[in-house]
Design an enzyme around this catalytic site. Sequence first.
Site, short mmCIF file in Angstrom:
data_model
loop_
_atom_site.label_atom_id
_atom_site.label_comp_id
_atom_site.label_asym_id
_atom_site.label_seq_id
_atom_site.Cartn_x
_atom_site.Cartn_y
_atom_site.Cartn_z
N CYS A 156 12.08 -60.66 53.91
CA CYS A 156 11.44 -59.47 54.49
C CYS A 156 11.39 -58.34 53.47
O CYS A 156 12.39 -57.65 53.23
CB CYS A 156 12.19 -59.03 55.74
SG CYS A 156 11.50 -57.54 56.49
N CYS A 159 12.08 -54.86 54.85
CA CYS A 159 13.50 -54.59 55.10
C CYS A 159 14.25 -54.36 53.80
O CYS A 159 15.06 -53.45 53.70
CB CYS A 159 14.18 -55.78 55.80
SG CYS A 159 13.22 -56.56 57.09
N ASP A 160 14.01 -55.18 52.80
CA ASP A 160 14.89 -55.20 51.63
C ASP A 160 14.24 -54.74 50.32
O ASP A 160 14.94 -54.57 49.32
CB ASP A 160 15.43 -56.63 51.42
CG ASP A 160 16.26 -57.09 52.62
OD1 ASP A 160 16.93 -56.23 53.21
OD2 ASP A 160 16.21 -58.27 52.97
#
Length: 330
Positions: A156, A159-160
Amino acid sequence: MELFKPMEKFDEAADKPVHEGETEKVKCLIIGSGPAGYTAAIYAARANLRPVLYEGLQPGGQLTTTTEVENFPGYPEGVTGPVLMEDLKKQALRFGTDIRWGIATASDLSSRPFKITIDDQKIIAADSLIIATGATAKYLGLESEKNFMGHGVSACATCDGFFFKGQDVAVIGGGDSACEEALYLSGLCKKVYLVHRRDELRASKIMQERIKNRENIEIIWSHIPKEIIGDQSVNGVILQNKKTGEEKKIDVQGFFLAIGHQPNSEIFKEYLETDEVGYIKTIPGTSKTSIEGVFACGDVQDPHYRQAVTAAGSGCIAAIDAERWLSEKG
Ligand code: NAP
């Protein structure tokens, strides 16, 4: 029209359903314990639906495999995935959700109450059902991929990606997700390698154009990752040319998988309308599925956004839809 029968037995004093042999009757059953499931539980419990929630294969859902979450509103300093999920669980418990270990292994949605088999044994008969079973990101299956999970390997970018600001990363895949992830990362990272196993992208033309026009994205055609290398965290990937068999190394600190997701809808597919991949279809703007009384929220019905906050929002919608539906049916 026949309305479903009122709950056969419910111990009001104990505020718990009564077990009848191997079958237990509940008013609102929630399957799944990601942001969608827990948010549905918070709303359903506060609406006095006495929800029973089964946590499923991965209690806490996909977020328990992430480290820092910085984009969930309400946490200005960020929060780790496991802590966020624990907080959501506590909030669901606070209002009386009956949270249990167990995996839904079969379903019979042919009549009401809906029957869900838990762990191949117990049957729950539910007046309303909220499916929040999520989706599972596909991985390549490399041993090194497992070893560096959360230490450079991610599925992701939203997200990261931030943790790789100014660094070099690789994105694996050739579909719209891979292009989207590569574009997102190109705004943060020094260099993005888009590694695809064929010599043409599957992604839509517009995405392909965007990728090709972005200076710091380089497409590596017809290659597959053989091994991710590093020490404490990722520092490179060995790629193999599918045509010649030759191997080469690229130096990257991040390795992002974007080879698709599999919605966890298998046990419901016989009854519910899904798209060709298996995402449960819902009426736009609602959580209503093709069967009245069955609601779906979170990633199992969302091929597009797949964010914790959108999953939570859809969990809220599912609980409100279930509550209204139950009260309409008396
Ligand atoms: P996808 O379209 O199925 O693409 C998966 C990609 O991963 C393909 O290029 C595939 O290669 C590659 N792949 C699969 N298994 C692999 C393996 N073991 N090793 C190496 N590569 C592998 O999945 P997606 O990109 O997640 O998209 C899913 C759906 O959501 C699509 O309908 C897509 O259009 C939609 N979507 C739309 C948007 C948007 O419109 N903004 C954004 C994201 C997703 P091959 O091409 O060789 O099969």
